[in-house]
Scaffold this motif. Structure first.
Motif, PDB file in Angstrom:
ATOM      1  N   GLU A   1     -31.568  84.746 -21.556  1.00 21.98           N
ATOM      2  CA  GLU A   1     -31.328  84.320 -20.162  1.00 21.98           C
ATOM      3  C   GLU A   1     -30.303  83.305 -19.993  1.00 21.98           C
ATOM      4  O   GLU A   1     -30.036  82.888 -18.996  1.00 21.98           O
ATOM      5  CB  GLU A   1     -32.572  83.808 -19.682  1.00 21.98           C
ATOM      6  N   SER A   2     -29.598  82.848 -20.873  1.00 24.46           N
ATOM      7  CA  SER A   2     -28.584  81.816 -20.918  1.00 24.46           C
ATOM      8  C   SER A   2     -27.553  82.328 -20.169  1.00 24.46           C
ATOM      9  O   SER A   2     -26.934  83.441 -20.181  1.00 24.46           O
ATOM     10  CB  SER A   2     -27.945  81.509 -22.213  1.00 24.46           C
ATOM     11  N   ASP A   3     -26.789  81.289 -19.367  1.00 26.66           N
ATOM     12  CA  ASP A   3     -25.716  81.442 -18.713  1.00 26.66           C
ATOM     13  C   ASP A   3     -24.497  81.636 -19.479  1.00 26.66           C
ATOM     14  O   ASP A   3     -24.519  80.500 -20.651  1.00 26.66           O
ATOM     15  CB  ASP A   3     -25.352  80.493 -17.698  1.00 26.66           C
ATOM     16  N   LEU A   4     -23.464  82.535 -19.604  1.00 26.21           N
ATOM     17  CA  LEU A   4     -22.255  82.633 -20.109  1.00 26.21           C
ATOM     18  C   LEU A   4     -21.207  82.760 -19.429  1.00 26.21           C
ATOM     19  O   LEU A   4     -21.078  83.153 -18.400  1.00 26.21           O
ATOM     20  CB  LEU A   4     -22.492  83.952 -21.210  1.00 26.21           C
ATOM     21  N   PHE A   5     -19.985  82.192 -19.919  1.00 27.21           N
ATOM     22  CA  PHE A   5     -18.972  82.369 -19.085  1.00 27.21           C
ATOM     23  C   PHE A   5     -18.325  83.940 -19.695  1.00 27.21           C
ATOM     24  O   PHE A   5     -18.312  84.322 -20.736  1.00 27.21           O
ATOM     25  CB  PHE A   5     -17.675  81.346 -19.828  1.00 27.21           C
ATOM     26  N   ALA A   6     -18.154  84.607 -18.838  1.00 21.39           N
ATOM     27  CA  ALA A   6     -17.880  85.915 -18.782  1.00 21.39           C
ATOM     28  C   ALA A   6     -16.548  86.421 -18.199  1.00 21.39           C
ATOM     29  O   ALA A   6     -16.048  86.031 -17.020  1.00 21.39           O
ATOM     30  CB  ALA A   6     -18.892  87.016 -18.454  1.00 21.39           C
ATOM     31  N   LEU A   7     -15.705  87.179 -19.021  1.00 15.31           N
ATOM     32  CA  LEU A   7     -14.232  87.390 -18.625  1.00 15.31           C
ATOM     33  C   LEU A   7     -14.315  89.063 -18.928  1.00 15.31           C
ATOM     34  O   LEU A   7     -14.182  89.529 -19.930  1.00 15.31           O
ATOM     35  CB  LEU A   7     -13.256  86.597 -18.923  1.00 15.31           C
ATOM     36  N   GLU A   8     -13.777  89.769 -17.665  1.00 14.11           N
ATOM     37  CA  GLU A   8     -13.846  91.166 -17.676  1.00 14.11           C
ATOM     38  C   GLU A   8     -12.535  91.445 -17.011  1.00 14.11           C
ATOM     39  O   GLU A   8     -12.299  91.196 -16.054  1.00 14.11           O
ATOM     40  CB  GLU A   8     -14.652  92.187 -17.278  1.00 14.11           C
ATOM     41  N   ARG A   9     -11.388  92.416 -18.208  1.00 14.28           N
ATOM     42  CA  ARG A   9     -10.222  92.599 -17.693  1.00 14.28           C
ATOM     43  C   ARG A   9      -9.619  93.721 -18.186  1.00 14.28           C
ATOM     44  O   ARG A   9      -9.972  94.125 -19.345  1.00 14.28           O
ATOM     45  CB  ARG A   9      -9.241  91.410 -17.822  1.00 14.28           C
ATOM     46  N   ILE A  10      -8.552  94.365 -17.607  1.00 20.72           N
ATOM     47  CA  ILE A  10      -7.920  95.603 -18.143  1.00 20.72           C
ATOM     48  C   ILE A  10      -6.551  94.779 -18.641  1.00 20.72           C
ATOM     49  O   ILE A  10      -5.804  94.110 -17.850  1.00 20.72           O
ATOM     50  CB  ILE A  10      -7.547  96.409 -16.715  1.00 20.72           C
ATOM     51  N   ARG A  11      -6.383  94.968 -19.791  1.00 23.77           N
ATOM     52  CA  ARG A  11      -4.873  94.528 -20.358  1.00 23.77           C
ATOM     53  C   ARG A  11      -4.002  95.536 -20.218  1.00 23.77           C
ATOM     54  O   ARG A  11      -4.007  96.588 -20.488  1.00 23.77           O
ATOM     55  CB  ARG A  11      -5.321  94.339 -21.783  1.00 23.77           C
ATOM     56  N   LEU A  12      -2.816  95.172 -19.670  1.00 20.37           N
ATOM     57  CA  LEU A  12      -1.684  95.813 -19.621  1.00 20.37           C
ATOM     58  C   LEU A  12      -0.612  95.575 -20.390  1.00 20.37           C
ATOM     59  O   LEU A  12      -0.358  94.405 -20.499  1.00 20.37           O
ATOM     60  CB  LEU A  12      -1.032  95.838 -18.097  1.00 20.37           C
ATOM     61  N   ALA A  13       0.166  96.493 -21.002  1.00 17.30           N
ATOM     62  CA  ALA A  13       1.375  96.299 -21.974  1.00 17.30           C
ATOM     63  C   ALA A  13       2.362  97.075 -21.434  1.00 17.30           C
ATOM     64  O   ALA A  13       2.639  98.272 -21.216  1.00 17.30           O
ATOM     65  CB  ALA A  13       0.903  96.682 -23.341  1.00 17.30           C
ATOM     66  N   GLY A  14       3.466  96.225 -20.785  1.00 17.33           N
ATOM     67  CA  GLY A  14       4.527  97.127 -20.100  1.00 17.33           C
ATOM     68  C   GLY A  14       4.102  97.601 -19.097  1.00 17.33           C
ATOM     69  O   GLY A  14       4.648  98.778 -18.467  1.00 17.33           O
ATOM     70  N   GLY A  15       3.156  97.100 -18.259  1.00 15.83           N
ATOM     71  CA  GLY A  15       2.879  97.683 -16.881  1.00 15.83           C
ATOM     72  C   GLY A  15       1.770  98.906 -17.066  1.00 15.83           C
ATOM     73  O   GLY A  15       1.352  99.369 -16.071  1.00 15.83           O
ATOM     74  N   GLU A  16       1.417  99.437 -18.348  1.00 18.48           N
ATOM     75  CA  GLU A  16       0.598 100.572 -18.568  1.00 18.48           C
ATOM     76  C   GLU A  16      -0.711 100.128 -19.189  1.00 18.48           C
ATOM     77  O   GLU A  16      -0.816  99.124 -19.933  1.00 18.48           O
ATOM     78  CB  GLU A  16       1.355 101.514 -19.494  1.00 18.48           C
ATOM     79  N   PRO A  17      -1.862 100.493 -18.686  1.00 17.75           N
ATOM     80  CA  PRO A  17      -3.166 100.037 -19.380  1.00 17.75           C
ATOM     81  C   PRO A  17      -3.098 100.292 -20.617  1.00 17.75           C
ATOM     82  O   PRO A  17      -2.658 101.335 -21.240  1.00 17.75           O
ATOM     83  CB  PRO A  17      -4.237 100.918 -18.640  1.00 17.75           C
ATOM     84  N   LEU A  18      -3.608  99.242 -21.218  1.00 15.67           N
ATOM     85  CA  LEU A  18      -3.835  99.483 -23.008  1.00 15.67           C
ATOM     86  C   LEU A  18      -5.195  99.328 -23.399  1.00 15.67           C
ATOM     87  O   LEU A  18      -5.675  99.881 -24.333  1.00 15.67           O
ATOM     88  CB  LEU A  18      -3.068  98.335 -23.544  1.00 15.67           C
ATOM     89  N   ALA A  19      -6.041  98.469 -22.698  1.00 14.28           N
ATOM     90  CA  ALA A  19      -7.341  98.081 -23.183  1.00 14.28           C
ATOM     91  C   ALA A  19      -8.195  97.556 -22.106  1.00 14.28           C
ATOM     92  O   ALA A  19      -7.740  97.058 -21.003  1.00 14.28           O
ATOM     93  CB  ALA A  19      -7.233  96.943 -24.070  1.00 14.28           C
ATOM     94  N   HIS A  20      -9.480  97.655 -22.178  1.00 11.64           N
ATOM     95  CA  HIS A  20     -10.391  97.164 -21.476  1.00 11.64           C
ATOM     96  C   HIS A  20     -11.276  96.122 -22.268  1.00 11.64           C
ATOM     97  O   HIS A  20     -11.689  96.221 -23.339  1.00 11.64           O
ATOM     98  CB  HIS A  20     -11.691  98.100 -20.905  1.00 11.64           C
TER      99      HIS A  20
END
Length: 196
Positions: free
Chosen positions: A70-89
């Motif tokens: 139940e611990s609170d965590l810092f959570a960051l979710e993002r789509i990583r773009l390389a050269g304007g094109e999606p690379l990774a979630h």
């Protein structure tokens, strides 16, 4: 056209239409790396679309970090773009006391480890990763702008500091844009300068 093909910028073949290839990102194995720095070092602009950033619970990530479910965590979710094109979630979780100073950070054009350093927070000094082949789900494919079905790599990282977990990360990368590198010689494979 032949010179463009040889440079790896276009793919074509008999009976197929020529197709412009995306720049591929190479990740060396065996050391702590920053996807942001790796992309930028190749002269490619790295940006992120931040899907969420805040404090929340995630029992599976908490277990990886050695914390109660139940611990609170810092959570960051993002789509990583390389050269304007999606690379990774990319999803990353840190213990709340480590991540709280980052809550107001704009992660559009910065690296997590750089932001930790700016706040005088130590980054991982060791860790482990599990890299597996995966079939990208239709929902993920729409986020990564790739056709269905599409191959991907799932990278699960636990970052440690002085032997204690401080980072849990799960990244799904488009396999058509990402490569893993490992050296070998007559003694075996070399990962991070050590033959195994």
């Amino acid at each position: 056209m032949r010179r463009i093909r040889e440079a790896g910028l276009v793919e074509s073949g008999r009976g197929r239409q020529s197709q412009v290839l995306s720049q591929r990102i190479e990740q060396p194995l065996g050391s702590l790396y920053s996807l942001f720095r790796e992309i930028e070092s190749r002269g490619i602009v790295q940006e992120s679309v931040v899907l969420s950033c805040g404090l929340k619970s995630h029992p599976e990530a908490a277990a990886q970090l050695g914390l109660p479910p139940e611990s609170d965590l810092f959570a960051l979710e993002r789509i990583r773009l390389a050269g304007g094109e999606p690379l990774a979630h990319d999803c990353v979780w840190l213990p709340a006391q480590i991540g709280k100073p980052l809550l107001d950070t704009d992660f559009t054009r910065t690296a997590l480890y750089d932001e930790l350093a700016k706040h005088h927070i130590a980054v991982p000094d060791s860790g482990r990763e599990r890299i597996t082949a995966t079939l990208i789900s239709p929902k993920m494919a729409s986020r990564l702008n790739t056709p269905v079905p599409a191959a991907g790599l799932t990278i699960e990282r636990t970052g440690l500091r002085k032997g204690k977990p401080m980072e849990c990360r799960r990244t799904t990368v488009r396999a058509d844009r990402y490569e893993l590198l490992m050296a070998w010689n007559e003694r075996g494979y070399e990962v991070g300068g050590q033959t195994s």
